[in-house]
Design an enzyme around this catalytic site. Structure first.
Site, PDB file in Angstrom:
ATOM      1  N   ASP A  98     -18.169  75.133  -0.005  1.00 31.21           N
ATOM      2  CA  ASP A  98     -17.486  76.392  -0.316  1.00 31.21           C
ATOM      3  C   ASP A  98     -16.735  76.930   0.894  1.00 31.21           C
ATOM      4  OD1 ASP A  98     -18.425  76.493  -2.965  1.00 31.21           O
ATOM      5  OD2 ASP A  98     -20.350  77.281  -2.278  1.00 31.21           O
ATOM      6  N   ASN A 135     -23.891  68.731   2.658  1.00 33.25           N
ATOM      7  CA  ASN A 135     -24.976  69.126   1.771  1.00 33.25           C
ATOM      8  C   ASN A 135     -25.776  67.883   1.387  1.00 33.25           C
ATOM      9  OD1 ASN A 135     -23.660  67.993  -0.758  1.00 33.25           O
ATOM     10  ND2 ASN A 135     -22.125  69.492  -0.115  1.00 33.25           N
ATOM     11  N   LYS A 194     -19.888  80.472 -14.810  1.00 32.16           N
ATOM     12  CA  LYS A 194     -18.962  79.494 -14.233  1.00 32.16           C
ATOM     13  C   LYS A 194     -18.110  78.832 -15.326  1.00 32.16           C
ATOM     14  CE  LYS A 194     -19.186  75.724 -10.828  1.00 32.16           C
ATOM     15  NZ  LYS A 194     -20.136  74.888 -10.030  1.00 32.16           N
ATOM     16  N   LYS A 201     -14.125  79.568 -14.889  1.00 39.62           N
ATOM     17  CA  LYS A 201     -13.310  78.447 -14.424  1.00 39.62           C
ATOM     18  C   LYS A 201     -12.664  77.656 -15.573  1.00 39.62           C
ATOM     19  CE  LYS A 201     -15.846  78.183 -10.108  1.00 39.62           C
ATOM     20  NZ  LYS A 201     -16.417  77.345  -9.034  1.00 39.62           N
ATOM     21  N   PHE A 256     -20.366  70.941 -12.929  1.00 41.29           N
ATOM     22  CA  PHE A 256     -21.811  70.948 -12.699  1.00 41.29           C
ATOM     23  C   PHE A 256     -22.183  72.237 -11.991  1.00 41.29           C
ATOM     24  CE2 PHE A 256     -21.729  66.659 -13.962  1.00 41.29           C
ATOM     25  CZ  PHE A 256     -23.037  66.193 -14.104  1.00 41.29           C
ATOM     26  N   LYS A 272     -15.820  66.806  21.381  1.00 38.39           N
ATOM     27  CA  LYS A 272     -17.170  67.330  21.218  1.00 38.39           C
ATOM     28  C   LYS A 272     -17.334  68.667  21.949  1.00 38.39           C
ATOM     29  CE  LYS A 272     -22.016  66.265  22.115  1.00 38.39           C
ATOM     30  NZ  LYS A 272     -22.967  65.303  22.699  1.00 38.39           N
TER      31      LYS A 272
END
Length: 411
Positions: A288, A217, A346, A350, A332, A298
């Site tokens: 995730d 990301n 969240k 959590k 976050f 490869k």
């Protein structure tokens, strides 16, 4: 006024520029403030100022020759490096900056710098065009990335006749910077998080498809790095667990850096330290999902399409929330819309103590920037709304909230 310099051992490196004459005043001012000043001069510096002058002002032997050892039982550049609370280079020429950046050690000063584990502060002084040269800028950026602190030169008429940036900052200002540095060290020792163990996660995890491809990301790690610096400045014992990042972690010997790659590696690194920590801040962007299988070699191109099967990774925050005992847990929520609703959900789901919500699509916020726009929520709802501010400021405010709540819970 509180004197934070008294009793400190400072190595003052003086290099060869016309600004070397100011080093006499700097040596005098530091000595008057109670510092033990050991001067190391380069051969070029001795063309501008004598070692006798600096010896008289510092009341200490002045060093310039690596091989002029007067005590057979010790090695001078090692002993000096070990004793230093701070190494200050003023004036610092383009030459010494280049040597530092590339690890060269061909004289007493550069050799001592390589052996030093103390913080290093550099006050450049050179012609304006030299100061702006890409090579010099690159070298200074390299050093800044390693944790070297810079005292920017002033602007004005230079000895070469040019007018611009490059004049050594005045000795009184340099002394103030040194005092502020030691004041920050002292505040860390008695700061609001002194004695607390803080874990910060940073960066984006890497989930391998094969040895040359992966899923990741846009997380740069900058927010996590800012949190690690702020926690350390408040006195905490800091462990930074970093995945892939755009730049190097803080080069602070008091911040322990643990490098990981995948979500599973990050989970294991965090879980293994969870019981002993007081505060955990998960600023990392953890994947995730990961490929169900990672190919050992490869994957070759074949066909018009390719199907990649993904499986869920361990939800680190949710797992820690279930195991939480005395720990203060901060998460976050990086969203691209409806950040408040997602963050509040969240927070509860959590079992977090605080959550920081930000819309990463907003200009100046999110991944890769030095700034952020955040809203911080607790069980009672919105706790703090911060407009566009630096990530360092976000870190300070967030950790300030955590420190207040931990202190309140202990009463």
């Amino acid at each position: 006024m509180l004197n934070n310099i008294k009793g400190k051992t400072i190595i003052l490196g003086i290099t060869g520029g016309i600004a070397a004459y100011k080093a006499a005043d700097l040596t005098s001012k530091l000595t008057q403030r109670g510092a033990e000043v050991h001067v190391i001069m380069t051969a070029s510096a001795k063309q501008f100022i004598t070692d006798l002058t600096l010896q008289s002002l510092s009341k200490q032997r002045v060093y310039s020759d690596t091989f002029q050892e007067r005590d057979p039982s010790s090695i001078s550049h090692i002993d000096l490096a070990d004793a230093a609370d701070l190494v200050l280079i003023a004036p610092a020429t383009a030459n010494i900056i280049a040597k530092m950046a590339h690890g060269l050690a061909d004289d007493m000063l550069s050799t001592t710098l390589l052996a030093a584990t103390a913080p290093i502060m550099v006050a450049p002084a050179m012609n304006v065009h030299m100061y702006q040269h890409p090579a010099v800028i690159s070298n200074m950026n390299t050093l800044a990335g390693r944790g070297v602190q810079f005292i920017e030169p002033g602007e004005g008429l230079l000895a070469c006749g040019y007018v611009g940036k490059g004049r050594l900052e005045e000795p009184a200002t340099i002394v103030s910077c040194v005092d502020a540095f030691f004041a920050l060290q002292n505040s860390a020792a008695s700061g609001p998080l002194a004695g607390k163990k803080v874990i910060v996660t940073a960066g984006g995890t890497v989930e391998r498809i094969d040895p040359v491809r992966y899923i990741s990301n846009d997380s740069s790690g900058k927010m996590g790095f800012a949190l690690a610096r702020a926690a350390r400045a408040m006195g905490a014992e800091v462990t930074l667990i970093a995945a892939r990042t755009d730049e190097k972690p803080p080069q602070d010997p008091d911040i322990k850096v643990v490098r990981v790659e995948s979500a599973q590696e990050m989970y294991e690194a965090v879980a293994g330290r969870w019981k002993a920590c007081d505060i955990l801040i998960k600023a990392a962007a953890v994947a995730d999902y990961r490929p169900k299988q990672s190919a050992p070699s490869k994957i070759k191109k074949s066909g018009e399409t390719m199907t990649l099967e993904l499986v869920k990774t361990t939800d680190i925050l949710e797992s820690l929330g279930k195991m939480k005992d005395k720990q203060f847990l901060i998460g976050f929520a990086a969203e691209t819309g409806n950040a408040e609703a997602f963050a509040k959900d969240k927070l509860v789901r959590k079992n977090l103590d605080l959550i920081v919500a930000n819309d990463v699509a907003a200009e100046g916020a999110g991944f890769g920037t030095d700034t952020n726009i955040v809203s911080i929520y607790g069980a009672e709802g919105l706790v703090l709304d911060l407009p566009l501010v630096s990530k360092d400021e976000v870190a300070r405010r967030l950790l300030g909230l955590a420190a207040e709540r931990i202190a309140g819970a202990a009463l």
